[in-house]
Write a protein that holds these residues in place. Structure first.
Motif: not given
Length: 273
Positions: A71-91
């Motif tokens: 519900g929030k623009a992802i740019g408004m969240l801290s890096a830690r908040e994003v990393a707790r909700r979303l995990g990424l495996l880059p190429q």
């Protein structure tokens, strides 16, 4: 791991323009990732699949539009908040010099650490479970730089799993893996999806995509050409439109999902026994 109250779709993109320098990859791109889905993004090389995934994970910032997470623009969240909700495996993930497998997987727990919360038994359990799931426990003391491509890929996936996020984004997670480990990895992601995690993966193998995806996104030239259940959108015409490939689509004899059989320009000749 359930969606936050009041959020029907945790991750979505609205009217994105995605660029690298002056080169526009996508314009006016919108997508909703269904909660609890195993979403697979397919399309020809350089069509914008990985770029979309990078935008969804905040690795690149759109020129216009926004990515919404809970519900929030992802740019408004801290890096830690994003990393707790979303995990990424880059190429193309790069490990720090001299790091062991165990230490790299343990880095998946960093979003859960703070000044008041240090390493815990829960962290140990998460790391052990991730390493067991990806069959890398026997590699724990090895340097990542000493591993084969397939082993490294499994270690990176273990790190993402150790992060224990409700949403996982994976860019070509089966790269470097042999066929047995590809199926093992996709089965693992399917199990995680059945447990409630939302999975978003870029895959090159159409038949793997059709077998495992509950939601398929087909892209071409930075645009979404078709979207929905594989059974509904994978047709000979769509495959021709997206990939320029003549084929027939039949039922997979194992899963009953669509199976793409390419047509060749010339009849295949079999040698004499």
């Amino acid at each position: 791991m359930t969606p936050m109250s009041g959020c029907s779709d945790r991750l979505q993109a609205r009217n994105l323009t995605l660029r690298y320098d002056e080169h526009t990859i996508s314009q006016g791109l919108s997508v909703v990732i269904p909660d609890g889905s195993f979403t697979v993004i397919v399309g020809p090389n350089a069509c914008g699949k990985s770029t979309l995934l990078r935008a969804l994970s905040r690795l690149i910032q759109p020129s216009t539009g926004e990515v919404i997470l809970d519900g929030k623009a992802i740019g408004m969240l801290s890096a830690r908040e994003v990393a707790r909700r979303l995990g990424l495996l880059p190429q193309s993930a790069i490990a720090p010099e001299g790091i062991t497998v165990a230490d790299l997987v343990a880095r998946g727990r960093y979003p859960h650490q703070s000044f008041l919360r240090r390493w815990s038994k829960a962290d140990e359990r998460a790391v052990a479970a991730a390493m067991e799931a990806t069959d890398v426990i026997n590699l724990s003391a090895r340097l990542v730089s000493e591993l084969s491509g397939g082993q490294r890929q499994r270690v990176w996936i273990a790190m993402v799993l150790a992060q224990e996020t409700p949403i996982l984004l994976l860019d070509e997670p089966t790269t470097y893996l042999d066929i047995a480990h590809q199926i093992e990895m996709l089965d693992l992601l399917s199990d995680l999806n059945q447990e409630g995690r939302t999975i978003v993966a870029v895959l090159h193998d159409l038949n793997h995509a059709c077998r495992y995806a509950s939601h398929l996104i087909a892209m071409k030239d930075g645009c979404i050409v078709a979207e929905g259940k594989p059974q509904c959108i994978v047709t000979e015409q769509v495959i021709r439109d997206v990939f320029g490939l003549k084929c027939i689509v039949i039922d997979d004899p194992i899963s009953g999902t669509p199976m793409v059989v390419p047509r060749t320009r010339h009849p295949l000749k079999r040698g004499k026994a």
